[in-house]
Design an enzyme around this catalytic site. Structure first.
Site, short mmCIF file in Angstrom:
data_model
loop_
_atom_site.label_atom_id
_atom_site.label_comp_id
_atom_site.label_asym_id
_atom_site.label_seq_id
_atom_site.Cartn_x
_atom_site.Cartn_y
_atom_site.Cartn_z
N ASP A 11 -56.59 17.74 19.12
CA ASP A 11 -56.59 16.59 18.21
C ASP A 11 -56.08 16.93 16.80
O ASP A 11 -56.67 17.74 16.09
CB ASP A 11 -58.01 16.00 18.09
CG ASP A 11 -58.59 15.59 19.44
OD1 ASP A 11 -58.19 16.17 20.47
OD2 ASP A 11 -59.47 14.71 19.46
N GLU A 42 -55.14 11.19 18.29
CA GLU A 42 -56.07 10.09 18.01
C GLU A 42 -56.67 10.11 16.60
O GLU A 42 -57.21 9.11 16.15
CB GLU A 42 -57.20 10.06 19.05
CG GLU A 42 -58.20 11.20 18.89
CD GLU A 42 -59.61 10.86 19.34
OE1 GLU A 42 -59.85 9.75 19.84
OE2 GLU A 42 -60.48 11.73 19.18
N HIS A 71 -60.43 6.90 19.48
CA HIS A 71 -59.98 6.44 18.16
C HIS A 71 -58.63 5.73 18.18
O HIS A 71 -58.13 5.35 17.13
CB HIS A 71 -59.91 7.63 17.19
CG HIS A 71 -61.25 8.04 16.66
ND1 HIS A 71 -62.01 7.22 15.85
CD2 HIS A 71 -61.97 9.17 16.85
CE1 HIS A 71 -63.14 7.83 15.56
NE2 HIS A 71 -63.16 9.02 16.16
N HIS A 153 -60.35 13.21 27.80
CA HIS A 153 -60.92 13.04 26.46
C HIS A 153 -62.39 12.68 26.60
O HIS A 153 -62.73 11.56 27.00
CB HIS A 153 -60.15 11.93 25.74
CG HIS A 153 -60.43 11.88 24.28
ND1 HIS A 153 -59.81 12.70 23.38
CD2 HIS A 153 -61.27 11.12 23.55
CE1 HIS A 153 -60.24 12.43 22.17
NE2 HIS A 153 -61.14 11.48 22.24
N HIS A 178 -61.32 15.90 22.22
CA HIS A 178 -62.33 15.06 21.56
C HIS A 178 -63.39 15.84 20.79
O HIS A 178 -63.85 15.36 19.75
CB HIS A 178 -63.03 14.11 22.54
CG HIS A 178 -64.12 13.29 21.93
ND1 HIS A 178 -63.86 12.20 21.11
CD2 HIS A 178 -65.48 13.39 21.98
CE1 HIS A 178 -65.02 11.68 20.72
NE2 HIS A 178 -66.02 12.38 21.22
FE LIG Z 1 -60.57 13.56 18.23
FE LIG Z 2 -62.18 11.25 20.41
#
Ligand SMILES: [Fe+2]
Ligand SMILES: [Fe+2]
Length: 263
Positions: A11, A42, A71, A153, A178
């Site tokens: 991420d 995200e 997100h 995720h 995540h």
């Molecule tokens: Fe994230």
């Molecule tokens: Fe997430």
């Protein structure tokens, strides 16, 4: 025969994450002779979602496929973009009617690679079953190619491990995202699927999963909502590199990546 090399990056969080990605990726891509780069975006827009401008910037900057997660809907302007750009995935198990797609088959060198994004349901919104949706999507993509990489995720390590085992032998890799904390459990499962519970964070090092630490501490101390902002300062890129046999789709290697951006 040369293996197909895929880089998966954890991420990307706010400006520090973008800075680390753009500074490190070109060299990393050349050094590892990568055929495909998959990045979870995200949290690219100040920690919350991604904008069309940022998404276009990733594609121009050496990213081949963008995945996401819970997100993805934070920035409303992404809806108009995601319906037109299938290189930005949202989790495939959002209910029918959600805009965008959760999988795509792209060219990587002379081969085709399928990329699938699904989202867990433990400590996350209760959307459709990621296991059932993965069955459908993997079956569909395997008609085109045995090379398939899945971004699972999810919050719970158990749910991510279960997905790894569930898809073992049917996909080339299952990588978790995540949590923003890289796990040290990368391995090849018996059926030939490369697995890691979480790719980690591409973002500010001195933070609480990307967020300015004082803000995160304050929320824990008071229990009150406050406005989260990305931390500043030193940044890092995390992810894995996976080598895949192009004939069988079986992974032959998975290694963790961690590169710090020099100050
Ligand atoms: Fe994230
Ligand atoms: Fe997430």
């Amino acid at each position: 025969m040369k293996s197909v090399t895929v880089i998966c990056i954890g991420d990307v969080f706010g400006e520090p994450g973008r800075r680390a990605l753009f500074a490190i990726l070109p060299r990393l891509r050349a050094e590892l002779d990568a055929d495909l780069v998959i990045v979870n975006v995200e949290n690219a827009a100040a920690g919350f979602g991604v904008t069309p401008t940022l998404a276009r910037g990733f594609l121009d900057g050496g990213v081949d496929v963008m995945t996401s997660g819970n997100h993805i809907w934070d920035r409303k302007e992404i809806i108009e973009y995601i319906v037109k750009e299938n290189l930005l995935l949202r989790p495939a198990n959002y209910p029918t009617g959600a805009p965008g797609v959760g999988s795509v088959v792209v060219k990587a060198g002379t081969y085709q690679v399928g990329v699938l994004n699904v989202q867990g349901r433990v400590f996350l919104p209760s959307i459709d079953c990621p296991f059932v949706r993965a069955d459908e999507e993997v079956a569909r993509m395997r008609a085109a190619t045995p090379l398939i990489v899945v971004d699972m995720h999810a919050e719970a390590t158990s749910e991510k491990q279960a997905m790894g085992w569930y898809l073992d032998g049917r996909v080339s890799a299952v990588v978790g995202t995540h949590s923003h904390v890289q796990t040290a459990d990368e391995r090849i499962l018996p059926g030939g699927t490369a697995y890691v519970t979480d790719l980690g964070l591409t973002g500010p090092i001195d933070s609480v999963i990307g967020v300015e630490k004082e803000l995160a501490i304050q929320r824990f101390l008071t229990g009150m909502p406050n406005r989260f902002e990305p931390a500043k300062g030193r940044a890092r890129l995390q992810g894995v590199v996976i080598r895949i046999d192009p004939e069988t789709g079986r992974a032959s290697g998975i290694q963790r990546l961690q590169r710090d951006l020099p100050a």
